[in-house]
Design an enzyme around this catalytic site. Structure first.
Site, PDB file in Angstrom:
ATOM      1  N   CYS A  84       0.840  -1.304   0.119  1.00 52.45           N
ATOM      2  CA  CYS A  84       0.023  -0.012  -0.040  1.00 52.45           C
ATOM      3  C   CYS A  84       0.807   1.238   0.109  1.00 52.45           C
ATOM      4  O   CYS A  84       1.997   1.412   0.713  1.00 52.45           O
ATOM      5  CB  CYS A  84      -0.913   0.042   1.331  1.00 52.45           C
TER       6      CYS A  84
ATOM      7  N   CYS B  44       0.526   3.126   3.506  1.00 50.34           N
ATOM      8  CA  CYS B  44       1.076   2.720   4.908  1.00 50.34           C
ATOM      9  C   CYS B  44       1.999   1.769   4.722  1.00 50.34           C
ATOM     10  O   CYS B  44       2.973   1.403   5.805  1.00 50.34           O
ATOM     11  CB  CYS B  44      -0.031   2.248   5.766  1.00 50.34           C
TER      12      CYS B  44
ATOM     13  N   CYS C 234      -7.290  -1.028   1.644  1.00 45.06           N
ATOM     14  CA  CYS C 234      -6.183  -1.391   2.371  1.00 45.06           C
ATOM     15  C   CYS C 234      -6.786  -1.778   4.043  1.00 45.06           C
ATOM     16  O   CYS C 234      -7.556  -0.661   4.379  1.00 45.06           O
ATOM     17  CB  CYS C 234      -4.952  -0.337   2.471  1.00 45.06           C
TER      18      CYS C 234
ATOM     19  N   CYS D 215      -4.802   1.051   6.619  1.00 39.33           N
ATOM     20  CA  CYS D 215      -5.136   2.660   6.529  1.00 39.33           C
ATOM     21  C   CYS D 215      -6.460   2.859   5.947  1.00 39.33           C
ATOM     22  O   CYS D 215      -6.632   4.190   5.495  1.00 39.33           O
ATOM     23  CB  CYS D 215      -3.981   3.041   5.709  1.00 39.33           C
TER      24      CYS D 215
ATOM     25  N   CYS E 211      -8.608  -5.224  -9.325  1.00 35.05           N
ATOM     26  CA  CYS E 211      -8.206  -4.286 -10.398  1.00 35.05           C
ATOM     27  C   CYS E 211      -7.768  -3.102  -9.598  1.00 35.05           C
ATOM     28  O   CYS E 211      -8.607  -2.381  -8.809  1.00 35.05           O
ATOM     29  CB  CYS E 211      -9.510  -3.676 -11.297  1.00 35.05           C
TER      30      CYS E 211
END
Length: 130
Positions: free
Chosen positions: A48, A51, A96, A99, A119
């Protein structure tokens, strides 16, 4: 995940570029075929951008010819699923789990054994070599 990241919008704006903020925090979408990871197939882990949490392994990535990076599975527990009824459609948003950053959407039209296609916006992820 028990320890969610809790930043103010001002803190997010300071830690992300304007495009990263637009996608991750405002649920934007990058234009197809423009992202740096669309046709990226090195061995490693996608994390991510907000984070750093590990999200997808490179062995789950495939070319879906849709213009965005596509994966057939996420690392267990790293992605949360949210009903998205925006733009006159019903889809499943993926965020995510650490976060709550918007990653993209998941669809049940994948060509691999899982039948799943995550996607993902390139701008919402980064890549770490194994």
């Amino acid at each position: 995940m028990a320890n969610k990241i809790n930043k103010t919008e001002e803190e997010w704006r300071k830690s992300l570029t304007s495009e990263e903020y637009r996608v991750l925090r405002e649920k934007g979408t990058e234009r197809p075929h423009t992202g740096s990871f669309n046709l990226h197939f090195e061995n490693g882990t996608y994390v991510c951008k907000g984070c750093g949490q590990q999200l997808f392994e490179s062995d789950s990535k495939f070319d879906a010819h849709c213009g965005w990076p596509s994966f057939d599975k996420a690392i267990k527990g790293t992605v949360d699923y949210v009903l998205d009824k925006s733009h006159g459609m019903t889809r499943t948003e993926i965020v995510c789990s650490h976060c709550d950053g918007h990653l993209g959407h998941v669809f049940n039209d994948g060509p691999t054994e899982t039948g799943t296609r995550y996607c993902v916006n390139s701008v919402s992820i980064d890549f770490k070599v194994v």
